[in-house]
Motif scaffolding. Structure first.
Motif, mmCIF file in Angstrom:
data_model
loop_
_atom_site.group_PDB
_atom_site.id
_atom_site.type_symbol
_atom_site.label_atom_id
_atom_site.label_comp_id
_atom_site.label_asym_id
_atom_site.label_seq_id
_atom_site.Cartn_x
_atom_site.Cartn_y
_atom_site.Cartn_z
ATOM 1 N N ALA A 377 0.827 -1.209 0.000
ATOM 2 C CA ALA A 377 0.000 0.000 0.000
ATOM 3 C C ALA A 377 0.862 1.260 0.000
ATOM 4 O O ALA A 377 0.559 2.233 -0.702
ATOM 5 C CB ALA A 377 -0.929 -0.005 1.212
ATOM 6 N N THR A 378 1.946 1.241 0.766
ATOM 7 C CA THR A 378 2.818 2.414 0.838
ATOM 8 C C THR A 378 3.542 2.657 -0.478
ATOM 9 O O THR A 378 3.574 3.776 -0.992
ATOM 10 C CB THR A 378 3.848 2.250 1.969
ATOM 11 N N TRP A 380 2.724 1.471 -3.451
ATOM 12 C CA TRP A 380 1.768 1.704 -4.538
ATOM 13 C C TRP A 380 1.280 3.142 -4.555
ATOM 14 O O TRP A 380 1.163 3.765 -5.610
ATOM 15 C CB TRP A 380 0.595 0.743 -4.395
ATOM 16 N N THR A 381 0.957 3.680 -3.369
ATOM 17 C CA THR A 381 0.390 5.033 -3.283
ATOM 18 C C THR A 381 1.446 6.113 -3.041
ATOM 19 O O THR A 381 1.146 7.297 -3.162
ATOM 20 C CB THR A 381 -0.639 5.114 -2.141
ATOM 21 N N HIS A 382 2.659 5.715 -2.674
ATOM 22 C CA HIS A 382 3.702 6.664 -2.266
ATOM 23 C C HIS A 382 3.219 7.519 -1.104
ATOM 24 O O HIS A 382 3.665 8.645 -0.912
ATOM 25 C CB HIS A 382 4.118 7.562 -3.434
ATOM 26 N N ASN A 383 2.308 6.957 -0.320
ATOM 27 C CA ASN A 383 1.739 7.683 0.817
ATOM 28 C C ASN A 383 1.885 6.820 2.066
ATOM 29 O O ASN A 383 1.243 5.776 2.196
ATOM 30 C CB ASN A 383 0.259 8.008 0.559
ATOM 31 N N VAL A 386 -1.374 6.156 4.154
ATOM 32 C CA VAL A 386 -2.270 5.134 3.601
ATOM 33 C C VAL A 386 -1.762 3.741 3.956
ATOM 34 O O VAL A 386 -2.514 2.873 4.406
ATOM 35 C CB VAL A 386 -2.392 5.282 2.070
ATOM 36 N N GLY A 387 -0.460 3.519 3.761
ATOM 37 C CA GLY A 387 0.111 2.217 4.056
ATOM 38 C C GLY A 387 -0.024 1.829 5.512
ATOM 39 O O GLY A 387 -0.408 0.704 5.838
#
Length: 505
Positions: A377-378, A380-383, A386-387
């Motif tokens: 998640a981290t 994939w989103t670069h956030n 979110v991860g």
């Protein structure tokens, strides 16, 4: 035996050595802190410029923000040696503001985010760190290592061939030089050696100056000219809240990581206040704000061995001196040197033990799944937010499922056949109590039923409703039910809610 007061014990728990005063009195420690700050400052320059580009603002905004935040957090922060500056996570969150509403609203957003962080700190948000499982923390660290490495890849694509041998030489220095001596940080040696080689050999390779124009004047006070209305709050509020949450989450998790590396305890609430104060000051001087930087923190703590606020303060101070006074010298530093340093940081940051086959065989599959969810998640989103949030949610679901399977109900009948006894064993909450009503033999039980709860505990209203449903079902068969063994707290909780939840059938 001398008793230790709680206040004194707490103070000693958070005392991190060496202290600033100890470092100032020790030439060896002070040299280490000074050199560490210099290395971090050099590494901050291209990062700050890159994050400015992501946010859609002038490179000076990111550089000034990094200088201000590093200096302010050195005094206000709760985690010594941690580096706070402009970051990509924050830049991504607030980039839409400057695109859609301009610089004035952008700076107002940064200041409001700092105010929100102060409020969250006062509300004790740092205490929520205890709910982040180790598997999420490992996933967070591994994801950051992957992001740090992937951020270097563009610097190695479509570049002159000389970049590759320079990068290899830089990697050799940062990995091998510490075996000779740790007096001088290996990253600083790599930067100096590669810069000298490029200059002496006249090799044309991408350098820091290619990343953006360096500032030539000091930052000045900047009061955003925006109307103080609810409409303005509606525009900047959501972005400011997102920035505050992302910044605090990344900062607190980085602080926890440094705690683990150095075997110390830092004040997370003070760090939350410090982050808010640093963002406010950054915004007032036209900066883009930011949060703790995992990469630069690892350079400072792990690669350079810094342990005090001196290195953090000097990182910001050196950054300003380098770009204002020595800008021409800094501009010729080859990016290959900084890429080598950051690749080393990514390798040192990654938790290699977590992916060893022996570790994966011993680790519960649910723990490994949570780590992978956090990483994917981290990345994939670069956030990071979110991860981490998805990782925590996954951990909660996995835990609930695992605990739910530990509840057992055992039935026994008295010798005279007049009484059926059920022993409930396990923790009862919404995930485990929903099936409780199916564990009883309503039609076949005798006229008296005893439910022994001495080896279980009631945690929520769902369990009370389930017990009420069991009693109601037995009553429909004309059978009396006695619930025994509840401890005082659980009995009081059930007495308060039983019969008042509705829906019993």
């Amino acid at each position: 035996m001398t008793a230790v007061s709680p206040a004194r014990d707490s103070a000693s728990r958070y005392r991190i050595e060496p202290t600033v005063w100890q470092a100032l009195r020790s030439p060896r420690l002070l040299t280490r802190e000074v050199l560490a700050g210099l290395v971090v400052a050099l590494a901050l320059i291209p990062e700050a410029i890159a994050f400015s580009i992501i946010a859609g603002v002038d490179p000076r905004v990111g550089l000034f923000s990094s200088f201000i935040m590093a200096v302010v957090i050195a005094f206000l922060g709760g985690r010594p040696a941690m580096i706070t500056a402009a970051t990509g996570a924050v830049a991504l969150v607030i980039a839409p503001v400057v695109r859609e509403h301009g610089m004035q609203y952008f700076i107002a957003t940064v200041i409001l985010a700092g105010v929100i962080q102060l409020v969250l700190a006062a509300l004790g948000v740092a205490k929520l760190m205890r709910f982040i499982p180790r598997s999420v923390m490992v996933g967070f660290v591994n994801a950051l290592a992957i992001l740090i490495f992937s951020a270097q890849v563009p610097q190695l694509l479509g570049v002159p061939w000389a970049v590759y041998p320079l990068t290899v030489i830089g990697l050799a220095i940062v990995f091998l030089f510490p075996r000779l001596t740790k007096v001088v940080p290996a990253p600083l040696v790599a930067i100096v050696v590669l810069t000298a080689a490029v200059v002496l050999l006249g090799v044309a390779v991408p350098n820091v100056g290619d990343q953006g124009r360096l500032p030539d004047s000091l930052p000045t006070l900047f009061i955003p000219n925006v109307p103080l209305t609810l409409e303005t709050l509606g525009i900047i509020g959501p972005y400011a809240l997102a920035m505050a949450l992302v910044g605090l989450m990344e900062s607190l998790m980085t602080a926890k990581l440094v705690d683990d590396i150095t075997d110390t305890h830092s004040r997370k609430t003070r760090e939350s206040f410090g982050q808010g104060g640093a963002n406010i000051v950054s915004g007032l001087f036209g900066g883009m704000g930011g949060c703790a930087m995992i990469g630069q923190t690892m350079i400072n703590v792990k690669a350079s061995g810094a342990r005090t606020r001196i290195s953090t303060f000097l990182a910001g101070t050196f950054l300003l001196i380098l770009v204002l006074v020595l800008g021409d010298v800094v501009a010729i530093i080859p990016m290959a040197a900084l890429v080598a340093v950051m690749i080393f940081v990514s390798v040192a940051t990654f938790d290699w033990h977590s992916i060893r086959p022996s570790t994966l065989r011993r680790m519960p599959k649910s723990e490994t799944a949570v780590m992978l969810i956090t990483v994917i998640a981290t990345v994939w989103t670069h956030n990071l937010a979110v991860g981490v949030v998805l990782g925590v949610i996954a951990a909660m679901v996995m835990f609930a499922r695992r605990v739910a399977h530990f509840v057992t109900v055992t039935r026994s009948v008295s010798d005279d056949g007049e009484e059926a006894r059920y022993a409930v064993d396990g923790e009862l909450f919404f995930a485990s109590s929903n099936d409780l009503t199916t564990q009883f033999d309503y039609a076949a039980d005798p006229g008296r039923v005893v439910i022994d709860m001495s080896r279980s505990h009631i945690w929520d209203a769902s369990t009370v409703a389930a017990l009420d449903a069991v009693v109601t079902k037995y009553a429909a068969h004309g059978i009396a039910v006695e619930i025994t063994g509840l401890n005082e707290t659980a009995a009081a909780f059930r007495d308060r809610l039983t019969g008042g939840l509705g829906g019993e059938h």
